[in-house]
Motif scaffolding. Structure first.
Motif, short mmCIF file in Angstrom:
data_model
loop_
_atom_site.label_atom_id
_atom_site.label_comp_id
_atom_site.label_asym_id
_atom_site.label_seq_id
_atom_site.Cartn_x
_atom_site.Cartn_y
_atom_site.Cartn_z
N PHE A 19 -16.67 5.81 2.51
CA PHE A 19 -15.85 6.44 3.42
C PHE A 19 -14.25 6.31 2.67
N ASN A 20 -14.50 6.44 2.21
CA ASN A 20 -12.41 5.76 1.04
C ASN A 20 -13.28 6.44 -0.43
N SER A 21 -14.11 6.77 -0.85
CA SER A 21 -14.68 7.58 -1.76
C SER A 21 -13.48 9.08 -2.42
N GLU A 22 -13.28 9.27 -1.46
CA GLU A 22 -12.30 10.44 -1.40
C GLU A 22 -11.39 10.00 -1.78
N ARG A 23 -10.25 9.10 -1.51
CA ARG A 23 -8.95 8.66 -1.33
C ARG A 23 -8.28 8.78 -2.64
N SER A 24 -7.28 9.26 -3.21
CA SER A 24 -6.54 9.24 -4.34
C SER A 24 -6.92 7.75 -5.52
N LEU A 25 -6.49 8.21 -6.16
CA LEU A 25 -6.61 7.56 -7.33
C LEU A 25 -5.44 7.00 -7.87
N ASN A 26 -4.54 7.09 -6.92
CA ASN A 26 -3.36 7.00 -7.50
C ASN A 26 -2.92 4.87 -7.31
N PRO A 27 -2.55 4.46 -8.10
CA PRO A 27 -2.57 3.66 -8.27
C PRO A 27 -1.55 2.51 -7.20
N GLU A 28 -0.34 3.36 -6.62
CA GLU A 28 0.24 2.55 -5.42
C GLU A 28 -0.12 2.79 -4.52
N THR A 29 -1.64 3.55 -4.15
CA THR A 29 -2.01 3.76 -2.80
C THR A 29 -3.24 2.32 -3.18
N LYS A 87 -2.26 -0.45 -2.18
CA LYS A 87 -1.81 -0.88 -0.29
C LYS A 87 -3.54 -0.67 0.29
N PHE A 88 -4.04 0.20 0.16
CA PHE A 88 -5.57 0.33 0.49
C PHE A 88 -6.25 -1.22 0.34
N TYR A 89 -6.64 -2.10 -1.40
CA TYR A 89 -6.99 -3.40 -1.17
C TYR A 89 -6.41 -4.42 -0.63
N GLY A 90 -5.38 -3.67 -0.80
CA GLY A 90 -4.37 -5.08 0.10
C GLY A 90 -5.16 -5.52 1.87
N LEU A 102 -8.45 -7.66 5.65
CA LEU A 102 -9.61 -7.47 6.95
C LEU A 102 -10.83 -8.00 6.66
N ILE A 103 -11.48 -8.28 5.33
CA ILE A 103 -12.59 -8.83 4.89
C ILE A 103 -13.03 -10.09 5.17
N LEU A 104 -11.08 -10.65 5.22
CA LEU A 104 -11.38 -12.23 5.01
C LEU A 104 -11.36 -12.86 6.48
N PRO A 105 -10.84 -12.33 7.47
CA PRO A 105 -11.41 -12.42 8.88
C PRO A 105 -13.14 -12.20 9.20
N ALA A 106 -13.85 -10.81 8.81
CA ALA A 106 -14.92 -10.51 8.68
C ALA A 106 -15.87 -11.47 8.48
N VAL A 138 -10.89 -1.24 -10.24
CA VAL A 138 -11.28 -2.70 -11.35
C VAL A 138 -11.24 -4.31 -10.52
N MET A 139 -9.94 -4.14 -10.98
CA MET A 139 -9.63 -5.60 -10.95
C MET A 139 -10.15 -5.91 -8.89
N PHE A 140 -9.10 -5.14 -8.17
CA PHE A 140 -9.16 -5.81 -6.66
C PHE A 140 -11.03 -5.59 -6.35
N ASN A 141 -11.76 -5.13 -6.79
CA ASN A 141 -13.55 -4.69 -6.93
C ASN A 141 -14.22 -6.41 -7.37
N LEU A 142 -13.45 -6.30 -8.92
CA LEU A 142 -13.98 -8.51 -9.11
C LEU A 142 -14.04 -8.36 -8.21
N LEU A 143 -12.80 -9.36 -8.06
CA LEU A 143 -12.40 -9.78 -7.26
C LEU A 143 -12.76 -10.32 -5.95
N VAL A 144 -13.37 -9.24 -4.90
CA VAL A 144 -13.49 -9.30 -3.71
C VAL A 144 -15.41 -9.59 -4.46
N ALA A 145 -15.75 -8.74 -5.55
CA ALA A 145 -17.35 -9.21 -6.05
C ALA A 145 -17.24 -10.86 -5.96
#
Lengths: 74, 151
Positions: free
Chosen positions: B32-42, B45-48, B53-57, B123-130
């Motif tokens: 669903f979010n594969s099209e988002r821009s790869l701008n580090p600032e966004t 926010k996106f991964y934050g 959301l993932i923790l309460p889920a 990469v960092m955020f995905n590694l943290l979640v993984a």
């Protein structure tokens, strides 16, 4: 460090106590059936307290329930 | 499944619930979010938001798994639901926690290495979640392993 093994006679002692079930023994000593099963199969060595409680249920000394052997003596 | 004990079935149920969260996360982030821009600032926010959301889920899925599993187990086996923790459960819990923390630690270190190598933040955020989800899976697998094989 030598490889050691703790064997037990729980299955035999249960049989001699009118085929006491694992569940009945578990209830008497206050653990789950899973724990009795693991001890019987030699997968888990119980704490000293649990070992004594099991021996007390069968009214026999501890060394009649559990025996210790190390790799060198075999 | 019939020759499995209550504790072993419970471990499989928790492993399944973690896999469900993994699938939901992958669909949300990579589909669903594969099209988002790869701008580090966004990205930050996106991964934050995603991690918040993932923790309460994860907590909700675990609570639901616990309830559904116990209801199903009682209905299918007609066993009383008075399962309690004894010394074997506590010993297995400690060893499983150790394995889960070690798995998370490895993932955390890898995510820091990715930043040291100047890789993009995602990469960092995905590694943290993984690493968090892998830790959870290792926890369930360790439970299953120790209950089946002993220690």
């Amino acid at each position: 460090m030598a490889k050691h093994r703790i064997d037990n006679n729980i299955r035999k002692l249960r049989f001699l106590r009118d085929e006491m079930t694992q569940q009945q023994l578990a209830e008497k000593v206050g653990v789950t059936r899973q724990t009795i099963m693991s001890i019987e199969k030699g997968k888990y060595s119980p704490t000293l307290e649990l070992a004594f409680r099991i021996a007390m249920v069968f009214k026999v000394p501890l060394d009649e329930v559990f025996s210790y052997s190390d790799g060198e003596s075999q | 499944m019939n020759n499995m004990t209550y504790q072993e079935k419970r471990s499989v149920a928790y492993l399944t619930s973690t896999l469900i969260v993994v699938v939901i996360y992958c669909i949300y982030v990579f589909y669903f979010n594969s099209e988002r821009s790869l701008n580090p600032e966004t990205d930050f926010k996106f991964y934050g938001i995603t991690i918040i959301l993932i923790l309460p889920a994860m907590i909700i899925v675990n609570i639901l798994t616990h309830i559904v599993f116990n209801v199903m187990h009682t209905m299918l086996t007609k066993e009383k639901g008075d399962h309690f923790e004894d010394e074997l459960d506590k010993a297995i819990e400690l060893r499983s926690n150790r394995n889960a923390y070690n798995t998370f630690l490895i993932g955390f270190l890898l995510s820091m290495i990715s930043q040291a190598l100047e890789m993009p933040p995602y990469v960092m955020f995905n590694l943290l979640v993984a690493s968090f989800l892998s830790g959870s899976m290792v926890w369930s697998i360790s439970h299953l392993y120790f209950y089946r094989k002993g220690f």
